[in-house]
Design a protein around this motif. Structure first.
Motif, PDB file in Angstrom:
ATOM      1  N   UNK A  16      14.079  -7.950  -8.822  1.00 48.17           N
ATOM      2  CA  UNK A  16      13.357  -8.386 -10.011  1.00 48.17           C
ATOM      3  C   UNK A  16      12.158  -9.191  -9.524  1.00 48.17           C
ATOM      4  N   UNK A  17      10.987  -8.818 -10.009  1.00 53.42           N
ATOM      5  CA  UNK A  17       9.759  -9.477  -9.591  1.00 53.42           C
ATOM      6  C   UNK A  17       9.293 -10.437 -10.677  1.00 53.42           C
ATOM      7  N   UNK A  18       9.007 -11.668 -10.242  1.00 54.20           N
ATOM      8  CA  UNK A  18       8.596 -12.724 -11.155  1.00 54.20           C
ATOM      9  C   UNK A  18       7.166 -13.171 -10.873  1.00 54.20           C
ATOM     10  N   UNK A  19       6.444 -13.419 -11.931  1.00 47.51           N
ATOM     11  CA  UNK A  19       5.120 -13.995 -11.865  1.00 47.51           C
ATOM     12  C   UNK A  19       5.252 -15.498 -12.094  1.00 47.51           C
ATOM     13  N   UNK A  20       4.434 -16.287 -11.399  1.00 46.66           N
ATOM     14  CA  UNK A  20       4.501 -17.736 -11.538  1.00 46.66           C
ATOM     15  C   UNK A  20       3.104 -18.336 -11.503  1.00 46.66           C
ATOM     16  N   UNK A  21       2.944 -19.466 -12.195  1.00 49.37           N
ATOM     17  CA  UNK A  21       1.657 -20.168 -12.241  1.00 49.37           C
ATOM     18  C   UNK A  21       1.846 -21.623 -11.838  1.00 49.37           C
ATOM     19  N   UNK A  22       0.898 -22.127 -11.061  1.00 51.12           N
ATOM     20  CA  UNK A  22       0.965 -23.514 -10.636  1.00 51.12           C
ATOM     21  C   UNK A  22      -0.412 -24.060 -10.342  1.00 51.12           C
ATOM     22  N   UNK A  23      -0.458 -25.296  -9.898  1.00 48.88           N
ATOM     23  CA  UNK A  23      -1.754 -25.943  -9.668  1.00 48.88           C
ATOM     24  C   UNK A  23      -2.282 -25.712  -8.259  1.00 48.88           C
ATOM     25  N   UNK A  24      -1.387 -25.316  -7.336  1.00 49.83           N
ATOM     26  CA  UNK A  24      -1.789 -25.167  -5.935  1.00 49.83           C
ATOM     27  C   UNK A  24      -1.190 -23.904  -5.350  1.00 49.83           C
ATOM     28  N   UNK A  25      -1.975 -23.162  -4.614  1.00 54.28           N
ATOM     29  CA  UNK A  25      -1.464 -21.958  -3.950  1.00 54.28           C
ATOM     30  C   UNK A  25      -0.519 -22.353  -2.826  1.00 54.28           C
ATOM     31  N   UNK A  26       0.572 -21.624  -2.699  1.00 56.00           N
ATOM     32  CA  UNK A  26       1.523 -21.894  -1.637  1.00 56.00           C
ATOM     33  C   UNK A  26       2.697 -20.956  -1.735  1.00 56.00           C
ATOM     34  N   UNK A  27       3.622 -21.073  -0.801  1.00 55.58           N
ATOM     35  CA  UNK A  27       4.769 -20.174  -0.750  1.00 55.58           C
ATOM     36  C   UNK A  27       6.032 -20.758  -1.377  1.00 55.58           C
ATOM     37  N   UNK A  28       6.037 -22.045  -1.646  1.00 55.19           N
ATOM     38  CA  UNK A  28       7.229 -22.686  -2.183  1.00 55.19           C
ATOM     39  C   UNK A  28       7.331 -22.520  -3.689  1.00 55.19           C
ATOM     40  N   UNK A  29       8.527 -22.230  -4.170  1.00 56.89           N
ATOM     41  CA  UNK A  29       8.738 -22.097  -5.611  1.00 56.89           C
ATOM     42  C   UNK A  29       8.458 -23.416  -6.340  1.00 56.89           C
ATOM     43  N   UNK A  30       8.615 -24.521  -5.632  1.00 58.72           N
ATOM     44  CA  UNK A  30       8.433 -25.827  -6.266  1.00 58.72           C
ATOM     45  C   UNK A  30       6.988 -26.095  -6.670  1.00 58.72           C
ATOM     46  N   UNK A  31       6.044 -25.303  -6.149  1.00 58.79           N
ATOM     47  CA  UNK A  31       4.639 -25.491  -6.501  1.00 58.79           C
ATOM     48  C   UNK A  31       4.304 -24.884  -7.860  1.00 58.79           C
ATOM     49  N   UNK A  32       5.199 -24.082  -8.392  1.00 60.08           N
ATOM     50  CA  UNK A  32       4.892 -23.320  -9.595  1.00 60.08           C
ATOM     51  C   UNK A  32       5.714 -23.837 -10.768  1.00 60.08           C
ATOM     52  N   UNK A  33       4.996 -24.166 -11.833  1.00 57.06           N
ATOM     53  CA  UNK A  33       5.619 -24.790 -12.998  1.00 57.06           C
ATOM     54  C   UNK A  33       6.016 -23.799 -14.077  1.00 57.06           C
ATOM     55  N   UNK A  34       5.366 -22.655 -14.107  1.00 54.05           N
ATOM     56  CA  UNK A  34       5.597 -21.695 -15.178  1.00 54.05           C
ATOM     57  C   UNK A  34       5.993 -20.351 -14.579  1.00 54.05           C
ATOM     58  N   UNK A  35       6.956 -19.719 -15.236  1.00 55.96           N
ATOM     59  CA  UNK A  35       7.525 -18.476 -14.731  1.00 55.96           C
ATOM     60  C   UNK A  35       7.663 -17.453 -15.858  1.00 55.96           C
ATOM     61  N   UNK A  36       7.470 -16.188 -15.498  1.00 55.93           N
ATOM     62  CA  UNK A  36       7.745 -15.117 -16.442  1.00 55.93           C
ATOM     63  C   UNK A  36       9.214 -14.743 -16.410  1.00 55.93           C
ATOM     64  N   UNK A  37       9.566 -13.760 -17.234  1.00 57.09           N
ATOM     65  CA  UNK A  37      10.957 -13.335 -17.351  1.00 57.09           C
ATOM     66  C   UNK A  37      11.349 -12.333 -16.276  1.00 57.09           C
ATOM     67  N   UNK A  38      10.383 -11.747 -15.624  1.00 52.84           N
ATOM     68  CA  UNK A  38      10.682 -10.812 -14.547  1.00 52.84           C
ATOM     69  C   UNK A  38      10.604  -9.361 -14.981  1.00 52.84           C
ATOM     70  N   UNK A  39      10.339  -8.502 -14.020  1.00 51.93           N
ATOM     71  CA  UNK A  39      10.330  -7.058 -14.245  1.00 51.93           C
ATOM     72  C   UNK A  39      11.049  -6.389 -13.081  1.00 51.93           C
ATOM     73  N   UNK A  40      11.896  -5.422 -13.409  1.00 49.22           N
ATOM     74  CA  UNK A  40      12.744  -4.783 -12.393  1.00 49.22           C
ATOM     75  C   UNK A  40      11.963  -3.700 -11.654  1.00 49.22           C
ATOM     76  N   UNK A  41      12.050  -3.751 -10.340  1.00 49.96           N
ATOM     77  CA  UNK A  41      11.509  -2.689  -9.486  1.00 49.96           C
ATOM     78  C   UNK A  41      12.670  -2.119  -8.682  1.00 49.96           C
ATOM     79  N   UNK A  42      12.860  -0.816  -8.791  1.00 52.56           N
ATOM     80  CA  UNK A  42      13.920  -0.149  -8.059  1.00 52.56           C
ATOM     81  C   UNK A  42      13.317   0.966  -7.219  1.00 52.56           C
ATOM     82  N   UNK A  43      13.591   0.936  -5.925  1.00 49.30           N
ATOM     83  CA  UNK A  43      13.062   1.938  -4.999  1.00 49.30           C
ATOM     84  C   UNK A  43      14.233   2.748  -4.464  1.00 49.30           C
ATOM     85  N   UNK A  44      14.205   4.026  -4.749  1.00 49.91           N
ATOM     86  CA  UNK A  44      15.297   4.896  -4.293  1.00 49.91           C
ATOM     87  C   UNK A  44      14.949   5.522  -2.945  1.00 49.91           C
ATOM     88  N   UNK A  45      15.987   5.771  -2.161  1.00 50.09           N
ATOM     89  CA  UNK A  45      15.762   6.341  -0.821  1.00 50.09           C
ATOM     90  C   UNK A  45      15.791   7.864  -0.852  1.00 50.09           C
TER      91      UNK A  45
END
Length: 122
Positions: free
Chosen positions: A93-122
């Motif tokens: 599930x892929x989530x979009x997030x918004x925050x005040x500073x770019x970075x890799x930590x989830x703690x930097x982002x205050x707002x989150x979407x509900x997510x969208x499922x990505x499924x890759x079959x082999x």
């Protein structure tokens, strides 16, 4: 407040492509750093890619470098994740997030979407 709505997920074969979109509403979109995270079944949520407020700086996880590209269109209040050469291990599930500073930590982002499922079959 920022409301985020993801779209573009789905089922794709390995080697295929998808483009995720995240539409933002609320406070000025161009003032927020944006990011994509993902969570696979049974795993913790992990960083995928991030982009600065004006799009001048990006960062991505080693696992997606060269395959995924993050971009944004501030006129459309939208951030994108172009995913190419998809692998089964990209399934999550892929989530979009918004925050005040770019970075890799989830703690930097205050707002989150509900997510969208990505499924890759082999």
């Amino acid at each position: 407040q920022v409301q985020l709505v993801e779209s573009g997920g789905g089922l794709v074969q390995a080697g295929g492509s998808l483009r995720l979109s995240c539409a933002a509403a609320g406070r000025t979109f161009s003032s927020a750093a944006m990011a994509w995270f993902r969570q696979a079944p049974g795993k913790e949520r992990e960083f995928v890619a991030a982009i600065s407020r004006l799009g001048t700086s990006t960062n991505s996880a080693d696992s997606v470098k060269g395959r995924f590209t993050i971009s944004r269109d501030n006129a459309k209040n939208t951030v994108y994740l172009q995913m190419n050469s998809l692998k089964p291990e990209d399934t999550a599930v892929y989530y979009c997030a918004a925050g005040s500073t770019i970075g890799t930590s989830q703690r930097l982002y205050d707002y989150w979407g509900q997510g969208t499922q990505v499924t890759v079959s082999s």
